[in-house]
Design an enzyme around this catalytic site. Sequence first.
Site, PDB file in Angstrom:
ATOM      1  N   GLU A  81      -4.361   7.336   1.277  1.00 60.58           N
ATOM      2  CA  GLU A  81      -3.049   7.628   1.851  1.00 60.58           C
ATOM      3  C   GLU A  81      -2.092   7.488   0.659  1.00 60.58           C
ATOM      4  O   GLU A  81      -2.145   6.488  -0.063  1.00 60.58           O
ATOM      5  CB  GLU A  81      -2.680   6.607   2.926  1.00 60.58           C
ATOM      6  CG  GLU A  81      -1.330   6.946   3.552  1.00 60.58           C
ATOM      7  CD  GLU A  81      -0.876   5.952   4.618  1.00 60.58           C
ATOM      8  OE1 GLU A  81      -1.397   4.826   4.652  1.00 60.58           O
ATOM      9  OE2 GLU A  81       0.017   6.324   5.393  1.00 60.58           O
ATOM     10  N   ARG A 123     -16.345  -3.554   1.231  1.00 62.35           N
ATOM     11  CA  ARG A 123     -15.342  -3.496   0.177  1.00 62.35           C
ATOM     12  C   ARG A 123     -15.786  -4.359  -0.997  1.00 62.35           C
ATOM     13  O   ARG A 123     -16.584  -5.282  -0.838  1.00 62.35           O
ATOM     14  CB  ARG A 123     -14.009  -4.039   0.680  1.00 62.35           C
ATOM     15  CG  ARG A 123     -13.284  -3.137   1.645  1.00 62.35           C
ATOM     16  CD  ARG A 123     -12.006  -3.835   2.119  1.00 62.35           C
ATOM     17  NE  ARG A 123     -11.258  -3.032   3.071  1.00 62.35           N
ATOM     18  CZ  ARG A 123     -10.354  -2.108   2.712  1.00 62.35           C
ATOM     19  NH1 ARG A 123     -10.106  -1.906   1.437  1.00 62.35           N
ATOM     20  NH2 ARG A 123      -9.714  -1.421   3.621  1.00 62.35           N
ATOM     21  N   LYS A 170      -1.979  -3.802  -0.507  1.00 61.24           N
ATOM     22  CA  LYS A 170      -0.852  -2.964  -0.935  1.00 61.24           C
ATOM     23  C   LYS A 170       0.465  -3.712  -0.774  1.00 61.24           C
ATOM     24  O   LYS A 170       1.349  -3.651  -1.620  1.00 61.24           O
ATOM     25  CB  LYS A 170      -0.783  -1.706  -0.070  1.00 61.24           C
ATOM     26  CG  LYS A 170      -1.912  -0.733  -0.300  1.00 61.24           C
ATOM     27  CD  LYS A 170      -1.860   0.402   0.715  1.00 61.24           C
ATOM     28  CE  LYS A 170      -3.009   1.377   0.493  1.00 61.24           C
ATOM     29  NZ  LYS A 170      -3.071   2.409   1.546  1.00 61.24           N
TER      30      LYS A 170
END
Length: 547
Positions: free
Chosen positions: A34, A259, A269
């Site tokens: 994104e 992950r 983020k």
Amino acid sequence: MLNMEMESNFIKSIIEEDLASGKTTTVITRFPPEPNAYLHIGHARAIITNFELAKMFGGSTNLRFDDTNPVKEDAMFVEAIKEDIKWLGYTPKNIFFGSDYFEETYKRAILLINKGLAYVDDSSPEDVSRLRGTLTESGVESPNRKRSIADNLQLFQAMRDGKYADSEKTLRAKIDMSSPNINMRDPVIYRILHITHHNTQDKWCIYPMYDFAHPLQDAIEGITHSLCSLEYVDHRILYDWFVEKCEMPHVPHQYEFGRLNIPNTIMSKRYLKQLVDSGAVRGYDDPRMPTLAGFRRLGYTPSAIRNFVLGTGLSRINSTASIEMLENSLRDDLRLKVNRVNAVIHPLKVVIDNYPKGQIEWFDAPNNSENEALGTRKIAFGNEVYIESEDFTETTPEKHWKRLAIGLEVRLMHTYFVKCVSVVHNDDGSLKEIHCTYDPLTKSGTGFTERKPNGNIHFVEASTAIITSFNLFEPLMVDSDNDRPVLDRLNPNSLNVVKGFVEPSVKGVKIGTQFQFIRTGYFTVDYDSLPEALVFNRTVGLKSSFK
RNA sequence: UGGGCUAUGGCCAAGUUGGUUAAGGCAUCGGACUCUGACUCCGAAACCGCUAGUUCGAAUCUAGCUAGCCCAGCCA
């Protein structure tokens, strides 16, 4: 090591089976960030896995910006992400945007409505939340759930036409409000957002949700293996539902992997943004940041990151790989590639009493003792030199001390043996300089073997040395306690700038050039470096068994 | 009795048609070598989450248990 390949892992096995069984004939993957933040080291696993897997089987990989939520996205991130991927050495077959498919996605939503599988809901966000139920109690159906297809069609069109305010209505998939999997409890698939989109501007005021858009995007692009992280496992059933119910001609499949984390390293983020916004770091490309831009500036190479990621493997576990693994990967990559030169970070002046004052002698020294192809350069020797202050001790050294001390003799690498005879202190008692004598018979290259030095240390001749700045780093965060605010966990010593010297051969180096400073580590010329004021980042130290 | 995922040496991770001494990397500890205490080279460590089964034989099969992670955004 440069051509390390992906080891055996479960996704690779799945692909091999799919190819063998004829389930698919090609491998097409995608990396779908994104565009709302910079990429970090955690993303590297996804990027590398997708590209390497496709490449390995002769397939291709798309870069797709998942831009279905205009409130968070920005075109500037699009460029930063493209640059990071390019830097890592990968070229996407295509670069797409989720927003490229808004029209198609809209049509599929209408198909769902026509099949009685989606409805416009008037419930407020609070109602949707309240009626969804809990983890242990099933949800309650919305009163709008039984709206007619005709009404739904008309209402959805009105939503698109901008007849409603944000949150006034949504389009929901009609699935199962009592499903134990909450994702299946009539998920919202379209919401109203009167905001300008970075790509489509004001063309749309309704935007598809990830769960609806993503499977459609994958299907449209012909993605065969859609890889994502573990938290989407519960969404897979929804993913498959949309692909089927929307009658997508191509059927992509989702596979999840864990992950990759690094201890004491922030990957969120939100927190990364806090660090930048608060001024705790100089920007997203601060060498202390775990962003790819930060690692790049620090001096990490694409192959070091790639080998690190491939070296950690892939599994269905969220893993935490030690920072040493990453560091080892960098040393391994740079070992034979870069010049090894002398630099003194914490200088201690040494006066060689029996060497003619003002005389400079030049010696040939290999740029990389393990790689002759890198050639040689000249290093200077003279009456005054600098050595690393930690290479000298005033206290009586233990037997294993392999450096200088009063009465001990060491070789100044590539030149002469030098023996410490006395020390000079400042008024405050600190060490000012030390005095040595050199032995001309020990000249490097003459094959002198009469006696062994008490070690070989690096040095820089004083009159020809270039004064430079060294950025020495420590971890940005002092601990991994995620309950404490990020800004309270900052390491006050994460950046330590010191002045020292480098040998004259590095004069004129360009930004980004990398070196091994002998016995101190790998360094990279920082972006802020100027020809007359060099700045080096210590990318990583050398390993040391010295205790 | 919500659902889902996972569990192999300090950290990653191979190995899953059950079969000699359970790959490899990082880290660690010894030792050798060295004009970088680097590099390189030797050597060293596993109750395969636990328990109980099946079997001549199980990390691999079965049952039960335990622990960790994810899910109740009109975020992705």
